[in-house]
Design an enzyme around this catalytic site. Structure first.
Site, short mmCIF file in Angstrom:
data_model
loop_
_atom_site.label_atom_id
_atom_site.label_comp_id
_atom_site.label_asym_id
_atom_site.label_seq_id
_atom_site.Cartn_x
_atom_site.Cartn_y
_atom_site.Cartn_z
N HIS A 122 8.87 -7.93 -4.18
CA HIS A 122 9.43 -6.90 -3.29
C HIS A 122 9.34 -7.33 -1.83
O HIS A 122 10.32 -7.30 -1.09
CB HIS A 122 8.67 -5.57 -3.48
CG HIS A 122 8.96 -4.59 -2.39
ND1 HIS A 122 10.09 -3.80 -2.37
CD2 HIS A 122 8.28 -4.28 -1.25
CE1 HIS A 122 10.09 -3.05 -1.27
NE2 HIS A 122 9.00 -3.33 -0.58
N HIS A 127 12.16 -8.12 1.72
CA HIS A 127 12.06 -7.95 3.18
C HIS A 127 12.14 -9.24 4.00
O HIS A 127 12.68 -9.22 5.11
CB HIS A 127 10.72 -7.28 3.52
CG HIS A 127 10.62 -5.85 3.10
ND1 HIS A 127 11.48 -4.86 3.51
CD2 HIS A 127 9.72 -5.23 2.28
CE1 HIS A 127 11.12 -3.70 2.98
NE2 HIS A 127 10.06 -3.90 2.23
N GLU A 167 13.30 0.22 4.13
CA GLU A 167 13.13 0.23 2.67
C GLU A 167 14.43 0.57 1.93
O GLU A 167 14.77 -0.10 0.96
CB GLU A 167 12.05 1.23 2.25
CG GLU A 167 10.64 0.86 2.66
CD GLU A 167 10.11 -0.42 1.99
OE1 GLU A 167 9.02 -0.85 2.34
OE2 GLU A 167 10.81 -1.01 1.14
N SER A 186 15.22 -5.44 -3.79
CA SER A 186 14.30 -6.05 -4.77
C SER A 186 14.30 -5.28 -6.09
O SER A 186 13.46 -5.52 -6.96
CB SER A 186 12.88 -6.07 -4.20
OG SER A 186 12.46 -4.74 -3.90
N1 HBI Z 1 1.46 -1.79 2.35
N2 HBI Z 1 1.46 -3.93 1.43
C1 HBI Z 1 2.14 -2.88 1.93
N3 HBI Z 1 3.49 -2.95 2.00
C2 HBI Z 1 4.21 -1.91 2.48
O1 HBI Z 1 5.46 -1.97 2.54
C3 HBI Z 1 3.53 -0.74 2.91
C4 HBI Z 1 2.14 -0.72 2.86
N4 HBI Z 1 1.45 0.36 3.27
C5 HBI Z 1 2.09 1.49 3.87
C6 HBI Z 1 3.56 1.45 3.75
N5 HBI Z 1 4.22 0.35 3.36
C7 HBI Z 1 4.35 2.69 3.99
O2 HBI Z 1 3.53 3.74 4.34
C8 HBI Z 1 5.48 2.47 4.91
O3 HBI Z 1 6.57 2.79 4.11
C9 HBI Z 1 5.45 3.33 6.13
FE FE Z 2 8.61 -2.58 1.36
#
Ligand code: HBI
Ligand code: FE
Length: 266
Positions: A122, A127, A167, A186
């Site tokens: 993902h 990203h 996202e 993804s």
């Molecule tokens: N942690 N590893 C990881 N990847 C993310 O995309 C991620 C996260 N923690 C918080 C978070 N995304 C979300 O709260 C965000 O969508 C704001």
């Molecule tokens: Fe993400």
């Protein structure tokens, strides 16, 4: 935020290399092979250009030092190894420092089609290609700095803006709607559904609306927001987003378009 994960993340050696097993590389290879076909004519050009630059291959899980070289050259970004979903403070701190969290585990075959938490497929396939793009990188960096300085309550609103852009964002192009959201890119099912299903609503992105729109992380999205053009991410980053958060708090949330999540049998 720390949802306990069933996954055991891997740590890299002194050169930043993770020694994935053959089976883990095989899972990447199958995920990549399926997704690389689906995103043709569905991912936006900026993503496809980034995919080319990052140089992912279909045979094995990419090594983060290789990705970091490309990101550093293109936009000054780096990846940061994290064990799984990280809490808001850590998440915003990384983005504010141009570091993108990459969870160092890959999904199991049981969760091949869908997993709720972000795995390395993902984060890297979804990203990293767009982190080579200046508009996307600038928006994500600005967003991280805002989140780091924001209160707990405001961070919950900011998460919605991230959700409906980074996202699950769509963008208008001369060739029609295209995808830039990593959560879609993804996910095989959602890559097709987001553009071709008549079920979800699709509206032009106004940040205030996104901040007021509830979402669930465990379903195909019932609503997508569309960027008028990709470089609007630059102007989005320059907006007074925290005033829009205050406005969203004053106006309250929109009604959810999805049923409440049934209580998990405890
Ligand atoms: N942690 N590893 C990881 N990847 C993310 O995309 C991620 C996260 N923690 C918080 C978070 N995304 C979300 O709260 C965000 O969508 C704001
Ligand atoms: Fe993400």
């Amino acid at each position: 935020m720390g949802k306990t994960t069933q996954y055991k993340s891997r740590t890299s050696d002194e050169n930043g290399i993770i020694h994935w097993s053959d089976d883990e590389n095989q899972i990447w290879s199958e995920l990549y092979a399926r997704q690389i076909d689906l995103i043709q004519d569905r991912a936006c050009q900026q993503y496809l250009d980034g995919l080319e630059l990052v140089g992912l291959t279909n045979d094995r899980i990419p090594q983060l030092p290789d990705i970091n070289k490309v990101l550093m050259r293109e936009t000054g970004w780096q990846t940061a190894e994290v064990p799984a979903l990280i809490n808001f403070t850590e998440f915003f701190r990384l983005l504010a420092n141009k570091q993108f969290p990459v969870a160092t585990f890959i999904r199991t075959r049981e969760e091949f089609d869908y997993l709720q938490e972000p795995d390395i497929f993902h984060e890297v396939f979804g990203h990293c290609p767009l982190l080579t793009n200046p508009a996307f990188a600038h928006f994500t960096h600005t967003y991280g700095k805002l989140g780091l300085a924001a209160s707990k309550e405001d961070r919950v609103f900011l998460a919605r803006l991230y959700w409906f852009t980074v996202e699950f964002g769509l963008v208008k192009t001369a060739g029609g709607l295209r995808i830039y959201g990593g959560g879609i890119l993804s996910s095989p099912g959602e890559t097709v559904y987001s553009l071709e299903s008549d079920k979800p609503q699709r509206h032009p992105l106004t940040p205030l609306d996104a901040l007021r729109t509830p979402y669930r992380i465990d379903i195909m999205q019932p609503l997508y927001y569309i960027l008028e053009q990709f470089d609007d991410l630059f102007s989005l980053a320059e907006m007074d987003i925290m005033s829009l958060v205050a406005e969203a708090k004053r106006l309250g949330l929109y009604d959810p378009l999805f049923p409440p999540k049934e209580k998990q049998a405890s």
